[in-house]
Motif scaffolding. Structure first.
Motif, short mmCIF file in Angstrom:
data_model
loop_
_atom_site.label_atom_id
_atom_site.label_comp_id
_atom_site.label_asym_id
_atom_site.label_seq_id
_atom_site.Cartn_x
_atom_site.Cartn_y
_atom_site.Cartn_z
N LEU A 137 32.79 40.92 37.42
CA LEU A 137 32.43 40.36 38.72
C LEU A 137 33.42 39.28 39.14
CD1 LEU A 137 30.46 40.18 41.09
CD2 LEU A 137 29.11 38.54 39.74
N SER A 138 33.84 38.44 38.19
CA SER A 138 34.78 37.37 38.52
C SER A 138 36.12 37.95 38.98
CB SER A 138 35.00 36.47 37.30
OG SER A 138 35.69 37.14 36.26
N LYS A 139 36.55 39.05 38.36
CA LYS A 139 37.81 39.69 38.75
C LYS A 139 37.67 40.34 40.13
CE LYS A 139 39.60 38.64 34.81
NZ LYS A 139 40.49 37.47 34.71
N PHE A 140 36.52 40.96 40.38
CA PHE A 140 36.33 41.63 41.67
C PHE A 140 36.21 40.61 42.80
CE2 PHE A 140 33.64 43.86 44.87
CZ PHE A 140 34.57 44.83 45.23
N CYS A 179 44.08 48.60 40.61
CA CYS A 179 44.90 47.81 39.69
C CYS A 179 44.04 47.14 38.62
CB CYS A 179 45.69 46.75 40.47
SG CYS A 179 46.93 47.42 41.59
N LEU A 180 42.87 46.66 39.02
CA LEU A 180 41.92 46.07 38.08
C LEU A 180 41.51 47.09 37.02
CD1 LEU A 180 39.84 43.89 37.17
CD2 LEU A 180 38.32 44.77 38.95
N PHE A 181 41.21 48.29 37.47
CA PHE A 181 40.82 49.37 36.57
C PHE A 181 41.94 49.69 35.58
CE2 PHE A 181 41.18 54.05 35.99
CZ PHE A 181 40.15 54.21 35.07
N LEU A 182 43.17 49.80 36.10
CA LEU A 182 44.31 50.12 35.23
C LEU A 182 44.56 49.00 34.22
CD1 LEU A 182 46.84 51.75 37.74
CD2 LEU A 182 45.32 52.88 36.11
N GLY A 183 44.40 47.75 34.68
CA GLY A 183 44.59 46.62 33.78
C GLY A 183 43.58 46.63 32.64
N ILE A 184 42.34 46.93 32.96
CA ILE A 184 41.28 47.01 31.94
C ILE A 184 41.54 48.19 31.01
CG2 ILE A 184 38.83 47.47 31.56
CD1 ILE A 184 39.22 44.68 32.53
N LEU A 185 41.95 49.32 31.58
CA LEU A 185 42.14 50.54 30.81
C LEU A 185 43.31 50.45 29.84
CD1 LEU A 185 41.39 53.58 30.37
CD2 LEU A 185 43.04 54.11 32.19
N ILE A 186 44.44 49.92 30.32
CA ILE A 186 45.68 49.98 29.56
C ILE A 186 45.99 48.67 28.82
CG2 ILE A 186 48.17 50.42 29.75
CD1 ILE A 186 47.55 52.23 32.12
N LYS A 187 45.56 47.54 29.37
CA LYS A 187 45.66 46.22 28.73
C LYS A 187 47.07 45.62 28.71
CE LYS A 187 43.66 47.20 24.76
NZ LYS A 187 43.01 47.00 23.44
N VAL A 228 35.54 49.94 40.08
CA VAL A 228 34.85 48.76 39.56
C VAL A 228 33.84 49.15 38.49
CG1 VAL A 228 33.33 46.83 40.14
CG2 VAL A 228 35.17 47.46 41.71
N VAL A 229 33.08 50.21 38.72
CA VAL A 229 32.08 50.67 37.74
C VAL A 229 32.76 51.14 36.47
CG1 VAL A 229 30.33 52.43 37.27
CG2 VAL A 229 30.34 51.25 39.47
N MET A 230 33.86 51.89 36.61
CA MET A 230 34.58 52.37 35.43
C MET A 230 35.20 51.21 34.65
SD MET A 230 34.12 55.54 35.05
CE MET A 230 35.34 55.79 33.76
N SER A 231 35.66 50.19 35.36
CA SER A 231 36.20 49.01 34.68
C SER A 231 35.13 48.36 33.82
CB SER A 231 36.71 47.99 35.72
OG SER A 231 37.78 48.52 36.48
N PHE A 232 33.92 48.24 34.37
CA PHE A 232 32.82 47.65 33.62
C PHE A 232 32.44 48.51 32.42
CE2 PHE A 232 28.16 47.58 32.95
CZ PHE A 232 28.08 46.32 32.35
N LYS A 233 32.38 49.83 32.62
CA LYS A 233 31.99 50.72 31.53
C LYS A 233 33.00 50.68 30.39
CE LYS A 233 29.13 54.04 34.09
NZ LYS A 233 27.93 53.76 33.27
#
Length: 278
Positions: free
Chosen positions: A107-110, A165-173, A266-271
């Protein structure tokens, strides 16, 4: 919510690279005014940007939002790096130890994504008004504030792209790999479109009907290129027998597709974060 936003802003502002990129982004938006100084004098062909109509209301809303949107790559680097730093410096794990939930973290990132998109939209609005009132031939209130749907489309486009970009950052790190994948995904979409149009359907109209649902393409479709709307471009096209049948409007269907992708990212980032062992 204010607490979460304050935490994110402190992290960003204390990072020298992020601070430089953010400042550069907004400075470059201001530099769009330099377009007015562009002049060409090539014998019979003369072009003066200030007199060409690109700064006329309401066209300028379309022109500015389309071209300024390309600068979003600067903030994309900030967002991807923001996520990568959480892993590299161990701040993500520390935040969770201190009591922040994974839901609050996403949530803070979004919220930061929304803030970036909101401030950018307001900034473009102010710059466009200044340029328009400086160069436009039409200054009636009804004309000035028509076509503001391009600003709405611009905001939604930024939110969706930054969420990706948020999703990719969470996914790939890793920021470099995440940005590399972003570029790779752009080419994957284009290559897939070519394969569909040439080999699967043998019809690019059918391929377009599917291609418009792809994430980056759907974001691109929110604001269609504005150059072919200019009168002198239309005149040249007519003279060479090219018919322009583009629809430049901002369509609700395009907005809906992009909003769906935003929710998915956003949902996939959280999951991913919820299921990942930190």
């Amino acid at each position: 919510m204010n607490r979460l936003l304050n935490i994110e802003l402190q992290k960003l502002w204390k990072n020298n690279a992020s601070r430089v990129l953010i400042i550069t982004y907004f400075v470059l938006i201001c530099f769009i005014s330099l377009v007015a100084s562009i002049k060409f004098d090539l014998g019979p062909f003369k072009f003066n940007a200030a007199d060409s109509g690109i700064f006329n209301f309401p066209y300028i809303w379309h022109f500015n939002t389309y071209f300024v949107a390309w600068l979003k790559l600067f903030l994309a680097v900030v967002i991807v790096s923001m996520i990568a730093n959480e892993y590299s410096y161990g701040t993500l794990k520390q935040n969770l130890i201190d009591g922040m939930s994974k839901k609050e973290f996403i949530l803070s990132k979004f919220i930061t994504v929304l803030l970036f998109a909101g401030i950018s939209t307001v900034f473009v609005f102010i710059v466009t008004l200044i340029l328009g009132y400086s160069f436009s031939s039409y200054n009636e209130i009804g004309i000035v504030f028509s076509d503001l749907e391009y600003l709405m489309a611009y905001f939604i486009k930024l939110v969706a792209f930054f969420s990706f970009c948020l999703f990719l950052g969470i996914l790939i790190k890793r920021s470099a790999f995440a940005l590399g994948f972003l570029m790779l995904w752009f080419f994957i979409e284009k290559i897939t479109y070519g394969i569909m149009g040439k080999f699967i359907f043998d019809d690019f109209d059918k391929a377009n009907s599917i291609f418009k649902f792809f994430p980056l393409e759907s974001m691109s479709n929110l604001i269609i290129e504005p150059i072919s709307r200019l009168n002198f471009i239309k005149t040249v096209s007519t003279q060479i027998g090219v018919e322009n049948i583009k629809d430049y409007s901002v369509h609700f269907s395009s907005i809906f597709i992009v909003l769906i992708w935003t929710v998915i990212f956003v949902v996939m980032s959280f999951k991913i974060l919820r299921d990942r062992d930190l």
